[in-house]
Design an enzyme around this catalytic site. Structure first.
Site, PDB file in Angstrom:
ATOM      1  N   HIS A 267     -12.349   5.250 -20.130  1.00 14.29           N
ATOM      2  CA  HIS A 267     -12.671   5.163 -18.709  1.00 14.29           C
ATOM      3  C   HIS A 267     -11.766   5.446 -18.334  1.00 14.29           C
ATOM      4  O   HIS A 267     -12.093   6.768 -17.000  1.00 14.29           O
ATOM      5  CB  HIS A 267     -13.511   4.518 -17.871  1.00 14.29           C
ATOM      6  N   CYS A 268     -10.701   5.377 -18.401  1.00 11.69           N
ATOM      7  CA  CYS A 268      -9.194   5.629 -17.675  1.00 11.69           C
ATOM      8  C   CYS A 268      -8.115   6.237 -17.747  1.00 11.69           C
ATOM      9  O   CYS A 268      -8.356   7.323 -17.287  1.00 11.69           O
ATOM     10  CB  CYS A 268      -8.368   4.031 -17.310  1.00 11.69           C
ATOM     11  N   ILE A 269      -7.610   6.090 -18.889  1.00  8.14           N
ATOM     12  CA  ILE A 269      -5.983   6.510 -19.307  1.00  8.14           C
ATOM     13  C   ILE A 269      -6.762   8.308 -19.418  1.00  8.14           C
ATOM     14  O   ILE A 269      -5.309   9.028 -18.824  1.00  8.14           O
ATOM     15  CB  ILE A 269      -5.780   5.939 -19.959  1.00  8.14           C
ATOM     16  N   ASP A 272      -7.798   9.855 -15.385  1.00  9.84           N
ATOM     17  CA  ASP A 272      -7.380   9.052 -14.029  1.00  9.84           C
ATOM     18  C   ASP A 272      -6.122   9.677 -13.533  1.00  9.84           C
ATOM     19  O   ASP A 272      -5.817  10.619 -12.545  1.00  9.84           O
ATOM     20  CB  ASP A 272      -6.887   7.867 -13.783  1.00  9.84           C
TER      21      ASP A 272
END
Length: 431
Positions: A267-269, A272
Site C-alpha cells: 500500500h506504500c511503495i 506514495d
C-alpha cells in the site's frame, strides 16, 4: 486538561480506519491502558472485531480479545468521536488511474466527524499524502468550527510506519515522527504518542512530517527500481544478481542491500512516490528519479512473463494452455496483504497469454475481491500430487511456510522470481 488526561491515561482515543495501520494502534493504546474507540465504515470488520476475531494475519485474535476486555469499542457510529479526546485518522490514500492522489477518504472522514468535534481535542492524520495536505484539508475544517488551533484544538501529522511481517519491529519500537500545526500542537502530539511508543521524533511542521514519509518510501522505490534494473542487466550477462548482492553486502560501509523481485507491491511503495510527483508539478519540478523507478518497477511483471515464455519456448512449448501454480499472491512474504501485489500482475498477465493459473498461499486461503479484480480462486495445498499436475510453479511471494525442497524436487519447472533458490538445477529458471 487534555495533557492531564493523556498523562493519567484517562483520555479516550478514537482511531478511524481499522486496517493495517489503525488496528496496531488500537492494540498499542489499549495495551497502555487507554480506552479506545475504533471506527470503520466496513461493517464486516467491525462485526469481526466485536466477536474478538482478527482479519490481519500478524495480529492474533487473542490481542483483539485483550483489547476488548480493556475497553476497546469497535463501531461504525461516527458520533462516538464526540467522546474521543484524541482522534487518529488512518484511512487509505490511493491513486486514481492517472496517478492523481485520491484524498476522498480523508475528506469524507472530516465530513463525517465534523459535527462531533469539540474543544480540547487533538487530531492526528497518519495517512500518507503530499506535503500540505494537513494544511489544505484538515486545518480549514477545524477553523470553520471556530476553534483556535494550538489553543483549544490541536492538529498534528504523524506518518504511519508499519512493516507487516517484520518481527524485529513493532508499533511500540518504531520511532514516531510528529509535526504540529503550532508549537503547542506539537507538544500535545509528542505527549500523545510518547505515551505508547518508545521514541517520538519531533519535526518543525506538518509539511515536514508529510515529506519525511514520502522520502522514506521514495528511497525504497528508487533503490528497488535500481536493483530490478541491475537484475535485468545481470541476467543478460549470465550473472546471478543475488550472488552479487550477497557479496556486495559484505562491505561494512556505503552499501545497503535491496533485493529484486517480480515488481513492487503493497500500500506504500507503488503509491506514495507519485504523491510527491503530482505535487511537485505545482512547483514546476520534474521528479525524474521517481518516475524512472516507477517505470522500471511497473515493467518487471512483463519482464518476468517474457522470461517464463522464453524458458518454455526453449522446451518447445507455448504459454497458451499451460498450467501454472503461483506460490504466493501477497505483496511480500509472511503477510496476508494483496494490495498492489506484483504476483497479481503476473497471474493476470499469464492468463492474458492463455495460460491457466492457480495459486497457493497459506495467508490467503480464498482470493479476496479487489477493486479491479475478482477471481473465483482458492489456495491449492502444496503436495507432491498437486505439484505434478502443473507445467510450472512460480515463486512469486517467497513465504517461509513453503517447503522449497519438496517444491523443487517434484515440480516439472520452477520459476524463481525472488532468489529463494541459491543453487542451480535443471528444472529451475531464475527470473
Amino acid at each position: 486538561m487534555l495533557q492531564k488526561k493523556i498523562a493519567d491515561k484517562s483520555a479516550v482515543i478514537g482511531i478511524i480506519g481499522l486496517g493495517y495501520v489503525g488496528l496496531p494502534l488500537v492494540q498499542r493504546f489499549a495495551h497502555e491502558g487507554f480506552k479506545v474507540i475504533g471506527l470503520d465504515i466496513d461493517e464486516k470488520k467491525v462485526v469481526q472485531l466485536k466477536e474478538g476475531q482478527s482479519y490481519i494475519a500478524h495480529i492474533p485474535a487473542a490481542e483483539i480479545q485483550t483489547a476488548l476486555k480493556k475497553g476497546f469499542t469497535p463501531s461504525t457510529d461516527f458520533r462516538l468521536i464526540a467522546e474521543a479526546d484524541a482522534i487518529i485518522i488512518c484511512v487509505p490514500t490511493p491513486l486514481d488511474k492517472n496517478r492523481v492522489p485520491d484524498l476522498s477518504y480523508i475528506s469524507n472522514t472530516m465530513t463525517q466527524i465534523s459535527d462531533y468535534l469539540r474543544k480540547d481535542q487533538i487530531l492526528s492524520l497518519e495517512s500518507t499524502t503530499y506535503p500540505g495536505t494537513t494544511e489544505d484539508l484538515i486545518v480549514p475544517r477545524i477553523k470553520q468550527k471556530g476553534f483556535q488551533i494550538g489553543e483549544d484544538f490541536f492538529v498534528i501529522y504523524s506518518p504511519e510506519r508499519e512493516d507487516p511481517g517484520n518481527a524485529k519491529f513493532s508499533t511500540k519500537t518504531i520511532p514516531k515522527v510528529c509535526g504540529g500545526w503550532t508549537e503547542n500542537c506539537l507538544k500535545h502530539g509528542v505527549q500523545l504518542y510518547g505515551a505508547v511508543v518508545d521514541k517520538v521524533v519531533p519535526v518543525s511542521s506538518t509539511k515536514t512530517a508529510e515529506m519525511v514519509k514520502l522520502l522514506e518510501n521514495i528511497h525504497r522505490a528508487v533503490n528497488i527500481g535500481l536493483v530490478n534494473e541491475m537484475k535485468i542487466v545481470a541476467d543478460k550477462m549470465g550473472i546471478d544478481i543475488h550472488e552479487v548482492i550477497a557479496a556486495a553486502s559484505t562491505k561494512p560501509f556505503g552499501f545497503t542491500a535491496y533485493y529484486p523481485g517480480p515488481g513492487w507491491g503493497g500500500h506504500c511503495i507503488p503509491i506514495d512516490p507519485f504523491y510527491l510527483t503530482w505535487k511537485a508539478r505545482e512547483y514546476h519540478v520534474n521528479t525524474r528519479f521517481i518516475e524512472l523507478a516507477g517505470e522500471v518497477n511497473t515493467d518487471m511483471p512483463t519482464w518476468v512473463i517474457n522470461k517464463i515464455s522464453e524458458a518454455y519456448n526453449e522446451r518447445g512449448l507455448a504459454l497458451k494452455n499451460l498450467k501454472f501454480l503461483m506460490l504466493g499472491v501477497a505483496y511480500k512474504k509472511n503477510v496476508d496483504d494483496m494490495r498492489e501485489s506484483p504476483a497479481i500482475e503476473l497471474l493476470m498477465g499469464l492468463q492474458a497469454k492463455g495460460a491457466k493459473v492457480d495459486y497457493s498461499d497459506p495467508y490467503i486461503p480464498i482470493f479476496r475481491p479487489m477493486r479491479k479484480i475478482k477471481l473465483d480462486l482458492q489456495s491449492i495445498p502444496i503436495t507432491v500430487e498437486n505439484l505434478l499436475k502443473y507445467d510450472g510453479v512460480i515463486v512469486a511471494t517467497d513465504h517461509d511456510d513453503f517447503d522449497y525442497d519438496l517444491i523443487i524436487k517434484h515440480s516439472k519447472l520452477v520459476i524463481d522470481t525472488r532468489g529463494r533458490y541459491k543453487h542451480k538445477a535443471s528444472n529451475l529458471v531464475k527470473a
